[in-house]
Scaffold this active site. Structure first.
Site, PDB file in Angstrom:
ATOM      1  N   PHE A  12       0.821  -1.217   0.000  1.00 31.35           N
ATOM      2  CA  PHE A  12       0.000   0.000   0.000  1.00 31.35           C
ATOM      3  C   PHE A  12       0.861   1.276   0.000  1.00 31.35           C
ATOM      4  O   PHE A  12       0.863   2.049  -0.964  1.00 31.35           O
ATOM      5  CB  PHE A  12      -0.939  -0.063   1.220  1.00 31.35           C
ATOM      6  CG  PHE A  12      -1.563   1.228   1.617  1.00 31.35           C
ATOM      7  CD1 PHE A  12      -2.155   2.072   0.679  1.00 31.35           C
ATOM      8  CD2 PHE A  12      -1.591   1.619   2.965  1.00 31.35           C
ATOM      9  CE1 PHE A  12      -2.744   3.276   1.061  1.00 31.35           C
ATOM     10  CE2 PHE A  12      -2.183   2.816   3.351  1.00 31.35           C
ATOM     11  CZ  PHE A  12      -2.742   3.641   2.408  1.00 31.35           C
ATOM     12  N   LEU A  36       6.381 -10.119  -2.802  1.00 33.08           N
ATOM     13  CA  LEU A  36       4.990 -10.345  -3.215  1.00 33.08           C
ATOM     14  C   LEU A  36       4.278 -11.352  -2.319  1.00 33.08           C
ATOM     15  O   LEU A  36       3.874 -12.431  -2.752  1.00 33.08           O
ATOM     16  CB  LEU A  36       4.904 -10.763  -4.690  1.00 33.08           C
ATOM     17  CG  LEU A  36       5.456  -9.740  -5.675  1.00 33.08           C
ATOM     18  CD1 LEU A  36       5.352 -10.245  -7.109  1.00 33.08           C
ATOM     19  CD2 LEU A  36       4.741  -8.387  -5.546  1.00 33.08           C
ATOM     20  N   THR A  37       4.124 -10.987  -1.068  1.00 34.44           N
ATOM     21  CA  THR A  37       3.261 -11.750  -0.167  1.00 34.44           C
ATOM     22  C   THR A  37       1.820 -11.459  -0.576  1.00 34.44           C
ATOM     23  O   THR A  37       1.579 -10.735  -1.555  1.00 34.44           O
ATOM     24  CB  THR A  37       3.451 -11.291   1.291  1.00 34.44           C
ATOM     25  OG1 THR A  37       2.960  -9.940   1.415  1.00 34.44           O
ATOM     26  CG2 THR A  37       4.908 -11.357   1.722  1.00 34.44           C
ATOM     27  N   THR A 133       6.265   2.918  12.850  1.00 33.89           N
ATOM     28  CA  THR A 133       4.864   3.193  13.157  1.00 33.89           C
ATOM     29  C   THR A 133       4.721   3.832  14.535  1.00 33.89           C
ATOM     30  O   THR A 133       5.547   3.582  15.429  1.00 33.89           O
ATOM     31  CB  THR A 133       4.061   1.877  13.112  1.00 33.89           C
ATOM     32  OG1 THR A 133       2.787   2.083  13.724  1.00 33.89           O
ATOM     33  CG2 THR A 133       4.747   0.746  13.878  1.00 33.89           C
ATOM     34  N   ASP A 134       3.648   4.600  14.719  1.00 29.97           N
ATOM     35  CA  ASP A 134       3.378   5.160  16.050  1.00 29.97           C
ATOM     36  C   ASP A 134       3.007   4.064  17.052  1.00 29.97           C
ATOM     37  O   ASP A 134       3.023   4.296  18.262  1.00 29.97           O
ATOM     38  CB  ASP A 134       2.264   6.224  15.978  1.00 29.97           C
ATOM     39  CG  ASP A 134       0.940   5.712  15.419  1.00 29.97           C
ATOM     40  OD1 ASP A 134       0.849   4.535  15.020  1.00 29.97           O
ATOM     41  OD2 ASP A 134      -0.019   6.512  15.376  1.00 29.97           O
ATOM     42  N   GLU A 135       2.677   2.871  16.541  1.00 37.73           N
ATOM     43  CA  GLU A 135       2.259   1.798  17.453  1.00 37.73           C
ATOM     44  C   GLU A 135       3.393   1.358  18.375  1.00 37.73           C
ATOM     45  O   GLU A 135       3.141   0.730  19.403  1.00 37.73           O
ATOM     46  CB  GLU A 135       1.706   0.603  16.664  1.00 37.73           C
ATOM     47  CG  GLU A 135       0.508   1.008  15.832  1.00 37.73           C
ATOM     48  CD  GLU A 135      -0.278  -0.173  15.277  1.00 37.73           C
ATOM     49  OE1 GLU A 135      -0.305  -1.232  15.911  1.00 37.73           O
ATOM     50  OE2 GLU A 135      -0.866  -0.007  14.198  1.00 37.73           O
ATOM     51  N   TYR A 161       2.842  -7.325  16.346  1.00 37.32           N
ATOM     52  CA  TYR A 161       3.241  -6.452  15.224  1.00 37.32           C
ATOM     53  C   TYR A 161       4.084  -5.286  15.733  1.00 37.32           C
ATOM     54  O   TYR A 161       5.210  -5.051  15.266  1.00 37.32           O
ATOM     55  CB  TYR A 161       1.994  -5.919  14.495  1.00 37.32           C
ATOM     56  CG  TYR A 161       2.277  -4.716  13.616  1.00 37.32           C
ATOM     57  CD1 TYR A 161       3.039  -4.829  12.465  1.00 37.32           C
ATOM     58  CD2 TYR A 161       1.775  -3.440  13.950  1.00 37.32           C
ATOM     59  CE1 TYR A 161       3.315  -3.721  11.663  1.00 37.32           C
ATOM     60  CE2 TYR A 161       2.044  -2.337  13.157  1.00 37.32           C
ATOM     61  CZ  TYR A 161       2.812  -2.474  12.013  1.00 37.32           C
ATOM     62  OH  TYR A 161       3.083  -1.376  11.230  1.00 37.32           O
ATOM     63  N   LYS A 165       8.070  -4.193  15.168  1.00 37.07           N
ATOM     64  CA  LYS A 165       8.499  -2.911  14.587  1.00 37.07           C
ATOM     65  C   LYS A 165       9.415  -2.159  15.557  1.00 37.07           C
ATOM     66  O   LYS A 165      10.406  -1.556  15.144  1.00 37.07           O
ATOM     67  CB  LYS A 165       7.276  -2.043  14.231  1.00 37.07           C
ATOM     68  CG  LYS A 165       6.395  -2.584  13.125  1.00 37.07           C
ATOM     69  CD  LYS A 165       7.076  -2.658  11.768  1.00 37.07           C
ATOM     70  CE  LYS A 165       7.297  -1.311  11.133  1.00 37.07           C
ATOM     71  NZ  LYS A 165       7.841  -1.446   9.757  1.00 37.07           N
ATOM     72  N   PRO A 216     -18.079  -4.899  10.295  1.00 35.68           N
ATOM     73  CA  PRO A 216     -17.639  -5.304  11.631  1.00 35.68           C
ATOM     74  C   PRO A 216     -16.794  -4.231  12.307  1.00 35.68           C
ATOM     75  O   PRO A 216     -15.810  -3.759  11.731  1.00 35.68           O
ATOM     76  CB  PRO A 216     -16.799  -6.570  11.355  1.00 35.68           C
ATOM     77  CG  PRO A 216     -16.340  -6.425   9.950  1.00 35.68           C
ATOM     78  CD  PRO A 216     -17.330  -5.569   9.217  1.00 35.68           C
ATOM     79  N   ARG A 225      -7.698   6.681  16.199  1.00 36.16           N
ATOM     80  CA  ARG A 225      -6.456   6.644  15.419  1.00 36.16           C
ATOM     81  C   ARG A 225      -6.270   8.008  14.768  1.00 36.16           C
ATOM     82  O   ARG A 225      -7.242   8.727  14.524  1.00 36.16           O
ATOM     83  CB  ARG A 225      -6.534   5.550  14.320  1.00 36.16           C
ATOM     84  CG  ARG A 225      -6.733   4.137  14.873  1.00 36.16           C
ATOM     85  CD  ARG A 225      -5.530   3.675  15.647  1.00 36.16           C
ATOM     86  NE  ARG A 225      -5.635   2.341  16.194  1.00 36.16           N
ATOM     87  CZ  ARG A 225      -5.931   2.061  17.471  1.00 36.16           C
ATOM     88  NH1 ARG A 225      -6.209   3.022  18.326  1.00 36.16           N
ATOM     89  NH2 ARG A 225      -5.936   0.819  17.898  1.00 36.16           N
ATOM     90  N   HIS A 294      -6.285  -4.378  22.346  1.00 36.52           N
ATOM     91  CA  HIS A 294      -6.558  -3.272  21.418  1.00 36.52           C
ATOM     92  C   HIS A 294      -6.157  -1.920  22.027  1.00 36.52           C
ATOM     93  O   HIS A 294      -6.753  -1.480  23.011  1.00 36.52           O
ATOM     94  CB  HIS A 294      -8.059  -3.272  21.096  1.00 36.52           C
ATOM     95  CG  HIS A 294      -8.388  -2.596  19.817  1.00 36.52           C
ATOM     96  ND1 HIS A 294      -9.674  -2.540  19.321  1.00 36.52           N
ATOM     97  CD2 HIS A 294      -7.627  -1.944  18.913  1.00 36.52           C
ATOM     98  CE1 HIS A 294      -9.671  -1.889  18.176  1.00 36.52           C
ATOM     99  NE2 HIS A 294      -8.437  -1.517  17.909  1.00 36.52           N
TER     100      HIS A 294
END
Ligand code: NAD
Length: 358
Positions: A12, A36-37, A133-135, A161, A165, A216, A225, A294
């Site tokens: 993306f 190419l996953t 990432t901010d995560e 994840y 990172k 969902p 976010r 979460h």
């Protein structure tokens, strides 16, 4: 003339970055290295596939000798590492592939550039940029809306994840401190825009709402976010590469904090109006069991990149979401290929009979 070696350029953000670089600079070459996953889609790059400034290389960043030979062959000025397993839900199902790609793959690339660049002549103006990432900072509270992630906020990842990172970021920093490798790390908030795989919130909702399928929403849907239009993010990365101070971390945020419910309701309203379809309505929303661990809120203070490099997010959320919805409505064939898996045949179609470069 600058050569960018971009990993994960069929995903993306990576594919948006390839388009951004080729359309904003004449004097560039872009080498896209992607294994190419399921998330890599060469259809994202169909418009540039004939551009002589662009080269695609089908390779895995974990393949250490291949990475080294690619760095030798193309001698890039910039290596930008987008390649990653990027979906939090998948990391909860299967953490180890996240360690393989996100941590070991990053080390493989770091070794390749260290060995190629850190000889007697030194790296010159070359740079390695890690897209993070901010995560990695963990979570913020909804009760303190004036608290934001800053570059010196301690790393406190919660999901497999974000742990992978954060770990990669620490290795990047360690290579800078230990070997003097010229690096930058950018940490961005949630991106949205064209070419996003429809397992992520915004394209998933657009796709499902159009076909009157359930929408969902995790838990109460109030998780917040900070949404960043992907083109603004690409501009920030390019600016950090060219002008960012070596060794620095830059946070890249959209100043667009929204709850998941806001996003979903906004997509419903916009689509219902554009398609003149009253069946696209909030009764499609289904609150489902919350994601494990979460994080409640992410919010970035992009002050440093603004003050040092003059970058600011240019796309207001209302414009960005309207552009994104238009893109998905105008690119139904892309959506169909992605959702049916047909895109995976595109590689064979486009590249099956071509000479393989290195
Ligand atoms: N999407 C977001 O909102 C967001 C937010 C913050 C940070 N990021 C980071 O930005 C980067 C890009 O994210 P994205 O959303 O474009 O991801 P994506 O999942 O859409 O794309 C990842 C790309 O990497 C490729 N890839 C995966 N493993 C590989 C490997 N071992 N070798 C070579 N290529 C491999 C995939 O084929 C795919 O093309 C990631 O590092 C991600 O952690 C994304």
């Amino acid at each position: 003339m600058k050569t960018y070696l971009v990993t994960g350029g069929a995903g993306f953000i990576g594919s948006n970055f390839v388009h951004y670089v080729l359309s904003h600079h004449d004097d560039v070459k872009v080498v896209n290295v992607d294994s190419l996953t399921y998330a890599g889609n060469l259809e994202n790059l169909a418009a540039v596939s004939e551009d002589e400034r662009y080269v695609f290389v089908h390779a895995d960043i974990c393949d250490r000798s291949r990475m080294r030979s690619l760095v030798d062959e193309f001698d890039p000025d910039y290596v930008v590492n987008f390649a990653a397993e990027s979906h939090v839900d998948r990391s909860i199902e299967n953490p180890s592939v996240f360690a393989d790609t996100n941590v070991l793959g990053t080390i493989s690339l770091l070794d390749a550039v260290r060995d190629a660049w850190m000889g007697a002549d030194g790296p010159g103006e070359r740079k390695y940029l890690q897209v993070s990432t901010d995560e990695v900072y963990g979570t913020l509270s909804l009760d303190e809306p004036d608290t934001f992630f800053r570059e010196d906020t301690p790393l406190s990842p919660h999901s497999p994840y974000s742990a992978s990172k954060a770990s990669a970021d620490l290795f990047v920093q360690a290579y800078a401190d230990t070997y003097g490798l010229p690096i930058n790390i950018t940490r961005c908030s949630n991106n949205y825009g064209p070419y996003q795989f429809p397992e992520k919130l915004i394209p998933l909702m657009i796709h499902n709402a159009q076909s009157h399928e359930a929408l969902p929403v995790y838990g109460d849907g109030l998780n917040v976010r900070d949404w960043l239009y992907v083109e603004d993010h690409c501009k920030a990365i390019d600016l950090v590469l060219r002008k960012g101070r070596v060794g620095e971390v830059y946070n890249v945020g959209g100043h667009n904090e929204r709850s998941n419910m806001y996003i979903v309701e906004r997509i419903i309203a916009e689509l219902a109006e554009r398609l003149d379809d009253p069946a696209i309505c909030t009764s499609l929303i289904r609150h489902v069991e919350d994601r494990k661990g979460h994080d409640r809120r992410y919010g970035i203070a992009p002050d440093k990149i603004k003050e040092e490099l003059g970058w600011e997010p240019e796309t207001a959320f209302e414009d960005g979401i309207a552009r994104t919805i238009s893109w998905y409505l105008d690119n139904q064939e892309w959506v169909e290929h992605v959702t049916s898996g047909t895109y995976q045949q595109y590689f064979e179609h486009m590249y099956g009979n071509r000479k393989v470069l290195s």
